[in-house]
Design a protein around this motif. Structure first.
Motif, PDB file in Angstrom:
ATOM      1  N   TYR A 142      -1.352  -9.921  -0.038  1.00  0.00           N
ATOM      2  CA  TYR A 142      -2.210 -10.687   0.861  1.00  0.00           C
ATOM      3  C   TYR A 142      -3.514  -9.940   1.105  1.00  0.00           C
ATOM      4  CZ  TYR A 142       1.713 -13.705   2.212  1.00  0.00           C
ATOM      5  OH  TYR A 142       2.750 -14.596   2.203  1.00  0.00           O
ATOM      6  N   GLY A 143      -4.623 -10.670   1.122  1.00  0.00           N
ATOM      7  CA  GLY A 143      -5.893 -10.114   1.556  1.00  0.00           C
ATOM      8  C   GLY A 143      -6.284  -8.836   0.853  1.00  0.00           C
ATOM      9  N   GLN A 144      -6.767  -7.896   1.640  1.00  0.00           N
ATOM     10  CA  GLN A 144      -7.271  -6.621   1.119  1.00  0.00           C
ATOM     11  C   GLN A 144      -6.299  -5.498   1.445  1.00  0.00           C
ATOM     12  OE1 GLN A 144     -10.092  -6.666  -0.761  1.00  0.00           O
ATOM     13  NE2 GLN A 144     -10.040  -8.885  -0.429  1.00  0.00           N
ATOM     14  N   ARG A 145      -5.080  -5.573   0.911  1.00  0.00           N
ATOM     15  CA  ARG A 145      -4.065  -4.582   1.249  1.00  0.00           C
ATOM     16  C   ARG A 145      -3.477  -3.850   0.043  1.00  0.00           C
ATOM     17  NH1 ARG A 145      -0.348  -8.688   4.845  1.00  0.00           N
ATOM     18  NH2 ARG A 145      -1.678  -8.856   6.681  1.00  0.00           N
ATOM     19  N   PRO A 146      -4.131  -3.787  -1.089  1.00  0.00           N
ATOM     20  CA  PRO A 146      -3.450  -3.280  -2.289  1.00  0.00           C
ATOM     21  C   PRO A 146      -2.971  -1.841  -2.206  1.00  0.00           C
ATOM     22  CG  PRO A 146      -5.814  -3.494  -2.655  1.00  0.00           C
ATOM     23  CD  PRO A 146      -5.518  -4.180  -1.361  1.00  0.00           C
ATOM     24  N   THR A 147      -3.521  -1.055  -1.297  1.00  0.00           N
ATOM     25  CA  THR A 147      -3.109   0.352  -1.212  1.00  0.00           C
ATOM     26  C   THR A 147      -2.521   0.692   0.154  1.00  0.00           C
ATOM     27  OG1 THR A 147      -5.340   1.035  -0.516  1.00  0.00           O
ATOM     28  CG2 THR A 147      -4.881   1.030  -2.884  1.00  0.00           C
ATOM     29  N   GLN A 148      -2.344  -0.291   1.004  1.00  0.00           N
ATOM     30  CA  GLN A 148      -1.872  -0.011   2.351  1.00  0.00           C
ATOM     31  C   GLN A 148      -0.365   0.232   2.393  1.00  0.00           C
ATOM     32  OE1 GLN A 148      -3.085  -2.744   5.397  1.00  0.00           O
ATOM     33  NE2 GLN A 148      -5.157  -2.955   4.613  1.00  0.00           N
ATOM     34  N   ASP A 149       0.048   1.090   3.319  1.00  0.00           N
ATOM     35  CA  ASP A 149       1.469   1.258   3.587  1.00  0.00           C
ATOM     36  C   ASP A 149       1.975   0.012   4.315  1.00  0.00           C
ATOM     37  OD1 ASP A 149       1.520   3.781   2.466  1.00  0.00           O
ATOM     38  OD2 ASP A 149       1.052   4.778   4.372  1.00  0.00           O
ATOM     39  N   TYR A 150       3.249  -0.281   4.126  1.00  0.00           N
ATOM     40  CA  TYR A 150       3.845  -1.458   4.752  1.00  0.00           C
ATOM     41  C   TYR A 150       4.479  -1.041   6.066  1.00  0.00           C
ATOM     42  CZ  TYR A 150       6.899  -5.558   5.236  1.00  0.00           C
ATOM     43  OH  TYR A 150       7.553  -6.683   5.686  1.00  0.00           O
ATOM     44  N   PRO A 151       3.935  -1.451   7.203  1.00  0.00           N
ATOM     45  CA  PRO A 151       4.435  -0.948   8.495  1.00  0.00           C
ATOM     46  C   PRO A 151       5.872  -1.353   8.796  1.00  0.00           C
ATOM     47  CG  PRO A 151       2.793  -2.697   8.819  1.00  0.00           C
ATOM     48  CD  PRO A 151       2.752  -2.336   7.374  1.00  0.00           C
ATOM     49  N   LYS A 152       6.323  -2.505   8.306  1.00  0.00           N
ATOM     50  CA  LYS A 152       7.688  -2.938   8.605  1.00  0.00           C
ATOM     51  C   LYS A 152       8.715  -2.067   7.887  1.00  0.00           C
ATOM     52  CE  LYS A 152       6.006  -6.364  10.975  1.00  0.00           C
ATOM     53  NZ  LYS A 152       6.049  -6.424  12.443  1.00  0.00           N
ATOM     54  N   ALA A 153       8.384  -1.586   6.705  1.00  0.00           N
ATOM     55  CA  ALA A 153       9.295  -0.689   5.995  1.00  0.00           C
ATOM     56  C   ALA A 153       9.455   0.617   6.762  1.00  0.00           C
ATOM     57  CB  ALA A 153       8.791  -0.427   4.581  1.00  0.00           C
ATOM     58  N   ALA A 154       8.356   1.117   7.304  1.00  0.00           N
ATOM     59  CA  ALA A 154       8.425   2.336   8.100  1.00  0.00           C
ATOM     60  C   ALA A 154       9.249   2.109   9.364  1.00  0.00           C
ATOM     61  CB  ALA A 154       7.018   2.801   8.461  1.00  0.00           C
ATOM     62  N   LEU A 155       9.068   0.952   9.982  1.00  0.00           N
ATOM     63  CA  LEU A 155       9.801   0.625  11.197  1.00  0.00           C
ATOM     64  C   LEU A 155      11.302   0.558  10.922  1.00  0.00           C
ATOM     65  CD1 LEU A 155       9.153  -0.209  14.189  1.00  0.00           C
ATOM     66  CD2 LEU A 155       9.357  -2.578  13.415  1.00  0.00           C
ATOM     67  N   LEU A 156      11.681  -0.112   9.833  1.00  0.00           N
ATOM     68  CA  LEU A 156      13.099  -0.215   9.492  1.00  0.00           C
ATOM     69  C   LEU A 156      13.658   1.138   9.062  1.00  0.00           C
ATOM     70  CD1 LEU A 156      13.198  -3.662   7.656  1.00  0.00           C
ATOM     71  CD2 LEU A 156      14.025  -3.110   9.953  1.00  0.00           C
ATOM     72  N   GLY A 157      12.829   1.958   8.440  1.00  0.00           N
ATOM     73  CA  GLY A 157      13.267   3.308   8.089  1.00  0.00           C
ATOM     74  C   GLY A 157      13.591   4.128   9.326  1.00  0.00           C
ATOM     75  N   THR A 158      12.768   3.996  10.350  1.00  0.00           N
ATOM     76  CA  THR A 158      13.024   4.680  11.616  1.00  0.00           C
ATOM     77  C   THR A 158      14.320   4.182  12.241  1.00  0.00           C
ATOM     78  OG1 THR A 158      10.661   5.007  12.040  1.00  0.00           O
ATOM     79  CG2 THR A 158      12.129   5.075  13.945  1.00  0.00           C
ATOM     80  N   ALA A 159      14.521   2.874  12.202  1.00  0.00           N
ATOM     81  CA  ALA A 159      15.737   2.290  12.768  1.00  0.00           C
ATOM     82  C   ALA A 159      16.974   2.771  12.016  1.00  0.00           C
ATOM     83  CB  ALA A 159      15.643   0.773  12.716  1.00  0.00           C
ATOM     84  N   LEU A 160      16.896   2.806  10.706  1.00  0.00           N
ATOM     85  CA  LEU A 160      18.034   3.243   9.901  1.00  0.00           C
ATOM     86  C   LEU A 160      18.373   4.697  10.176  1.00  0.00           C
ATOM     87  CD1 LEU A 160      20.046   2.459   7.698  1.00  0.00           C
ATOM     88  CD2 LEU A 160      18.329   3.091   5.997  1.00  0.00           C
TER      89      LEU A 160
END
Length: 296
Positions: free
Chosen positions: A232-250
């Motif tokens: 989506y949009g201009q995100r080709p190199t951005q980290d995915y915040p939801k993956a980090a959030l779920l990683g913290t939860a796990l």
């Protein structure tokens, strides 16, 4: 800029001309680049002549894999779509081109064009085949959403599941590809909406997507959701915040003594105890509510 492939006419003269077309399209996903207009016109003529009518889908699967695992998978599927071949081979995928979907940046996307960007991002990340296949087919239930609902797609999961299952049966798709595609169909949009405000639904989602007992499947889903986010949009190199959030939860759930919580309880009671403990641990990590009902 990619070079264009200008094959000799004999390149399309195969024992099975349909497989010859798929091979050419698959090769365009590799380093040689896009097919030229003359070749696309030739493919269109072959499609119009009905060469795909007798194609054996099981024999076509290796050609699809070749293209999916290429450096630029979008080249294959653009060639098949523009020549009319995609409607013959993968009508479930061809049907989502031109169909709008709500987004945030931009506020609306063409699903077909978006999935091509996801495929190329998956290739850039060197994602395995199950991730790329799931990206290709997970929108299958959105092709015929009621026009009055667009760009929202109510009940697309119910429509998409039998289509993906039938597609996998038709082509003899490996089980790991099928399983991830069905998981992505049900959970990818929920992953995008996950919030640290309510820990309970996060714990339930982690359980549904196999984070505790199928770590490889969970990791592949995170790769897919990351590629989808970046498309989506201009995100080709951005980290995915939801993956980090779920990683913290796990990670917050790692020290939970599941065996101790399950001892002396029925299966249902044990499952509830473990889920509550996970929600509590996640709430502490998120500094949020311990539990709030409802799906994310």
């Amino acid at each position: 800029m990619n070079a264009e492939i200008n094959p000799r006419p004999l390149d399309l003269v195969q024992t099975d001309p349909a497989l010859g077309i798929l091979r050419l399209a698959a090769l365009s996903a590799g380093p040689d680049g896009k097919l030229d207009d003359e070749t696309l016109d030739l493919i269109f003529e072959r499609v119009e002549a009905g060469v795909f009518a007798a194609m054996d889908p099981a024999a076509a699967w290796p050609e699809l894999v070749l293209g999916l695992m290429g450096r630029t998978p979008s080249n294959m599927f653009r060639a098949l779509y523009s020549s009319g071949a995609l409607h013959e081979v993968l009508p479930e995928v061809a049907g989502v081109f031109g169909v709008p979907q709500i987004a945030d940046d931009p506020p609306q996307v063409d699903i077909g064009q978006h999935l091509l960007r996801v495929l190329d991002e998956a290739a850039r990340c060197d994602a395995p085949l199950p991730v790329r296949f799931a990206a290709l087919v997970m929108h299958a239930g959105k092709s015929d959403s009621p026009p009055e609902h667009l760009p929202v797609h109510y009940r697309h999961i119910e429509r998409g599941r039998p289509r993906i299952e039938a597609l996998c049966e038709r082509f003899g798709v490996p089980g790991e590809c099928r399983d991830l595609a069905l998981l992505a169909l049900a959970e990818c949009e929920r992953v995008h909406r996950v919030s640290q405000v309510r820990a309970g639904p996060v714990a339930a989602l982690l359980e549904r997507v196999g984070a505790f007992d199928r770590p490889e499947c969970f990791e592949q889903l995170m790769i897919l959701c990351t590629c989808d986010y970046r498309a989506y949009g201009q995100r080709p190199t951005q980290d995915y915040p939801k993956a980090a959030l779920l990683g913290t939860a796990l990670q917050a759930c790692a020290s939970i003594d599941e065996a101790g919580l399950s001892s002396g309880r029925s299966a249902a009671e044990a499952a509830e105890s473990v889920l509550t403990a996970r929600a509590t641990a996640i709430a502490v990590a998120f500094r949020s509510e311990r539990w709030s009902g409802g799906a994310e």
